[in-house]
Each structure stands twice: as C-alpha cells, then as structure tokens.
Scaffold this motif. Structure first.
Motif, mmCIF file in Angstrom:
data_model
loop_
_atom_site.group_PDB
_atom_site.id
_atom_site.type_symbol
_atom_site.label_atom_id
_atom_site.label_comp_id
_atom_site.label_asym_id
_atom_site.label_seq_id
_atom_site.Cartn_x
_atom_site.Cartn_y
_atom_site.Cartn_z
ATOM 1 N N LYS A 298 0.762 -1.022 -0.176
ATOM 2 C CA LYS A 298 -0.063 0.083 0.076
ATOM 3 C C LYS A 298 0.896 1.336 -0.155
ATOM 4 C CE LYS A 298 -3.828 0.551 0.196
ATOM 5 N NZ LYS A 298 -4.839 0.878 -1.050
ATOM 6 N N SER A 299 1.819 1.289 0.780
ATOM 7 C CA SER A 299 2.794 2.572 0.812
ATOM 8 C C SER A 299 3.649 2.438 -0.472
ATOM 9 C CB SER A 299 3.677 2.386 1.910
ATOM 10 O OG SER A 299 4.565 1.409 1.738
ATOM 11 N N ARG A 300 3.735 1.419 -0.983
ATOM 12 C CA ARG A 300 4.528 1.542 -2.256
ATOM 13 C C ARG A 300 3.682 2.226 -3.342
ATOM 14 N NH1 ARG A 300 8.759 -1.549 -5.087
ATOM 15 N NH2 ARG A 300 8.924 -0.984 -7.198
ATOM 16 N N ALA A 301 2.307 1.730 -3.521
ATOM 17 C CA ALA A 301 1.422 2.158 -4.490
ATOM 18 C C ALA A 301 1.332 3.770 -4.226
ATOM 19 C CB ALA A 301 0.141 1.717 -4.366
ATOM 20 N N ILE A 302 1.270 4.537 -2.824
ATOM 21 C CA ILE A 302 0.993 5.611 -2.711
ATOM 22 C C ILE A 302 2.440 6.410 -3.244
ATOM 23 C CG2 ILE A 302 0.877 7.363 -0.954
ATOM 24 C CD1 ILE A 302 -0.679 5.221 0.538
ATOM 25 N N SER A 303 3.366 5.757 -2.876
ATOM 26 C CA SER A 303 4.832 6.506 -3.250
ATOM 27 C C SER A 303 4.826 6.568 -4.916
ATOM 28 C CB SER A 303 5.901 5.633 -2.555
ATOM 29 O OG SER A 303 6.909 6.375 -3.055
ATOM 30 N N ASP A 304 4.520 5.516 -5.359
ATOM 31 C CA ASP A 304 4.581 5.534 -7.007
ATOM 32 C C ASP A 304 3.614 6.519 -7.693
ATOM 33 O OD1 ASP A 304 6.569 3.342 -6.817
ATOM 34 O OD2 ASP A 304 5.084 1.690 -7.120
ATOM 35 N N ALA A 305 2.564 6.605 -7.149
ATOM 36 C CA ALA A 305 1.605 7.523 -7.523
ATOM 37 C C ALA A 305 2.315 9.056 -7.294
ATOM 38 C CB ALA A 305 0.297 7.384 -6.789
ATOM 39 N N LEU A 306 2.946 9.487 -6.410
ATOM 40 C CA LEU A 306 3.430 10.620 -6.282
ATOM 41 C C LEU A 306 4.804 10.777 -7.074
ATOM 42 C CD1 LEU A 306 2.686 11.142 -2.400
ATOM 43 C CD2 LEU A 306 1.372 12.361 -4.350
ATOM 44 N N PHE A 307 5.505 9.669 -7.642
ATOM 45 C CA PHE A 307 6.797 9.797 -7.980
ATOM 46 C C PHE A 307 7.019 10.822 -8.890
ATOM 47 C CE2 PHE A 307 10.496 8.578 -10.582
ATOM 48 C CZ PHE A 307 11.392 8.764 -9.526
ATOM 49 N N GLN B 150 9.637 14.052 -9.085
ATOM 50 C CA GLN B 150 10.760 13.941 -9.904
ATOM 51 C C GLN B 150 10.689 15.459 -10.552
ATOM 52 O OE1 GLN B 150 12.637 11.473 -10.284
ATOM 53 N NE2 GLN B 150 13.578 11.349 -12.373
ATOM 54 N N LEU B 151 9.410 15.813 -10.838
ATOM 55 C CA LEU B 151 9.182 17.155 -11.456
ATOM 56 C C LEU B 151 9.514 18.508 -10.486
ATOM 57 C CD1 LEU B 151 6.064 16.400 -13.621
ATOM 58 C CD2 LEU B 151 8.508 16.702 -14.304
ATOM 59 N N GLY B 152 9.803 17.961 -9.069
ATOM 60 C CA GLY B 152 9.936 19.177 -8.134
ATOM 61 C C GLY B 152 8.659 19.598 -7.363
ATOM 62 N N GLN B 153 7.700 19.132 -7.793
ATOM 63 C CA GLN B 153 6.184 19.775 -7.326
ATOM 64 C C GLN B 153 6.189 19.127 -6.054
ATOM 65 O OE1 GLN B 153 3.332 18.096 -10.263
ATOM 66 N NE2 GLN B 153 4.309 19.593 -11.937
ATOM 67 N N ILE B 154 6.652 18.231 -5.374
ATOM 68 C CA ILE B 154 6.497 17.974 -4.068
ATOM 69 C C ILE B 154 7.942 17.371 -3.550
ATOM 70 C CG2 ILE B 154 6.067 15.465 -4.812
ATOM 71 C CD1 ILE B 154 3.899 15.469 -2.180
ATOM 72 N N ASP B 155 8.221 17.579 -2.306
ATOM 73 C CA ASP B 155 9.486 17.398 -1.758
ATOM 74 C C ASP B 155 9.371 15.698 -1.396
ATOM 75 O OD1 ASP B 155 12.161 18.131 -0.236
ATOM 76 O OD2 ASP B 155 11.202 17.392 1.340
ATOM 77 N N GLU C 95 8.291 14.986 1.830
ATOM 78 C CA GLU C 95 6.777 14.881 2.027
ATOM 79 C C GLU C 95 6.321 13.557 1.492
ATOM 80 O OE1 GLU C 95 4.105 16.830 3.034
ATOM 81 O OE2 GLU C 95 5.697 17.631 4.140
ATOM 82 N N VAL C 96 6.814 13.180 0.523
ATOM 83 C CA VAL C 96 6.382 11.919 -0.201
ATOM 84 C C VAL C 96 6.401 10.961 1.103
ATOM 85 C CG1 VAL C 96 6.841 10.087 -1.900
ATOM 86 C CG2 VAL C 96 6.867 12.345 -2.432
ATOM 87 N N ARG C 97 7.775 10.713 1.627
ATOM 88 C CA ARG C 97 7.885 9.461 2.628
ATOM 89 C C ARG C 97 7.108 9.711 3.811
ATOM 90 N NH1 ARG C 97 14.462 10.972 2.102
ATOM 91 N NH2 ARG C 97 14.923 9.632 0.342
ATOM 92 N N LYS C 98 6.668 11.199 4.365
ATOM 93 C CA LYS C 98 5.447 11.180 5.170
ATOM 94 C C LYS C 98 4.245 10.471 4.904
ATOM 95 C CE LYS C 98 6.362 15.400 6.226
ATOM 96 N NZ LYS C 98 6.037 16.922 7.083
#
Length: 235
Positions: free
Chosen positions: A42-51, A55-60, A63-66
């Motif tokens: 589940k955490s991996r799916a959330i992380s992948d969705a934000l990747f 990568q584009l610098g739109q989210i730190d 923040e993704v890790r949290k």
C-alpha cells in the motif's frame, strides 16, 4: 543480445527487510493485525503515484515519505502523526544502508562476468539514496558504477522511453534484456524500446487490465528468473 539491465528496488534486494524493521519498531499495534506485505504494498503504491510529481519538483521527497506512511496506515484504519511517520522513515533509511543481494544473484553475476555478458542497472529515485543502496549491496564488484543509471541524476524516469534510449546510446547497446518488479515502470518502459522483459512478480501483484497488449515473461521466484535468463543467454 548479451546484455541484461536490472531494476534495483524489490528486484536485486528485498526492501521488506528494512521496512519490516521500521514497521515492528514504530507501529507494533498495527503490525499485529496488518501484515508487513500488505502495508508495504500500500505504501509503495502511494509512493509510486507521487513519484512523477516528486521528480518534477512539485513535491518534496520528505513529504512523499511522510504521506506514504500516513496514508497507508489510514487505509487500514490507523492514525499516524507526521513525527511518527518521519521516525519510521529514519529507521527504514538506516536499515537501507545494510542491504544484501537476494541469494543467487552473486553466483549468477559471476557467471555473466566470465561469459562477457554486459550487466547494468536502471532505477527510479533520487541519486543519493539509490547510490547508497547500490553501494550497500556492494554491486560495483559485479556491475561498475558507470553502468548504473539513476533517474534523479538525468531528469528522466521509467517508464519514459527516453531513459531506455539514453542508456542504449551511452553504452552503445542495440537491445538488452530488462528485469524489474514493476509492471507499470519496467514492463511498460522496456516494451517502448522493444527490449525483452522479465516481470519479476514475486509479490504476486495483479496484472493491469491492459497487460495483454505488452510483451513480457512473468516469473514468480528468483530461481525461476535466473534459470530463464541463463537459458535465454545460453550460459
């Protein structure tokens, strides 16, 4: 075609080990009712969705890790504070510096070296973190650093065809066999450049609805994967 390129995370090593260390330490109540495999996926799916945003610098990245811990816990009915999520990440990161290759790879890599087979890595993620993992695995004794390609260092990422084309051009490869655990990143990406691809689906993830439109070979166990690669290469 005597070249094999590998994904890193959940392909060359088991990230469940350091993840479980953090899980048992920081979320013991949840661990009693939710398996580490469920929580990790589940955490991996959330992380992948934000990747891509990361990568584009739109989210730190922090923040993704949290978010991936907080939202994954929420999906199972548990509340996790930001401080606890970062404590989880700190423990996870510590154990990520103490990784080992999945058993069987070392002998396979040595055989490839003896046969003159090209070995490489293409991985998504920030350069500092991915290099830390690769060094922890002592992978440079089998695959020199010049053959490691990390998305965060070239502003390209899987499944973009450009990252595969970039690797081909830099290392003057016609084609290569690709191995990875993610259908979306690895199978889809390698198909775009017509590389044969082995989907190392040892987590038993579901196939996407459009899977039949892609060419790939699915393997569920490392022994099965290494046997298939040796047969493909005739070694």
């Amino acid at each position: 075609m005597r070249a094999i390129i590998f994904d890193l995370d959940d392909t060359l090593y088991d990230p469940m080990q350091p993840f479980n260390q953090a899980y048992q330490k920081h979320l013991p109540q949840m661990a009693a009712t939710v398996s580490v495999n469920q929580f990790y996926l589940k955490s991996r799916a959330i992380s992948d969705a934000l990747f891509e945003k990361q990568q584009l610098g739109q989210i730190d990245i922090n923040e993704v890790r949290k978010i991936r811990i907080i939202e994954a816990a929420k999906a199972f009915g548990y509340e996790v504070t930001e401080d606890l999520a970062m404590a989880f990440q700190d423990t996870y990161a510590y154990y990520q510096g103490h990784l080992t290759l999945l058993e069987g790879y070392a002998a396979f890599f040595k055989k490839c070296q003896e046969q003159g087979i090209f070995l490489g890595v293409i991985t998504n993620g920030p350069g500092d973190l991915q290099r830390k993992k690769l060094h922890s695995l002592q992978l440079d004794q089998y695959i020199p650093e010049k053959y490691w390609l990390i998305s965060g260092e070239v502003d390209l990422m899987k499944p973009q065809r450009e990252i595969f084309e970039y690797y081909q051009k830099v290392h003057q490869l016609d084609r290569a066999i690709y191995v990875g655990d993610s259908f979306e990143n690895d199978v889809v990406g390698a198909n775009q450049v017509n590389w044969p691809v082995y989907w190392f689906n040892h987590r038993q993830r579901q196939k996407p609805a459009n899977h039949a439109t892609f060419k790939y070979q699915e393997v569920s166990h490392l022994a099965e994967l290494l046997t298939a690669l040796q047969q493909k290469l005739g070694i």
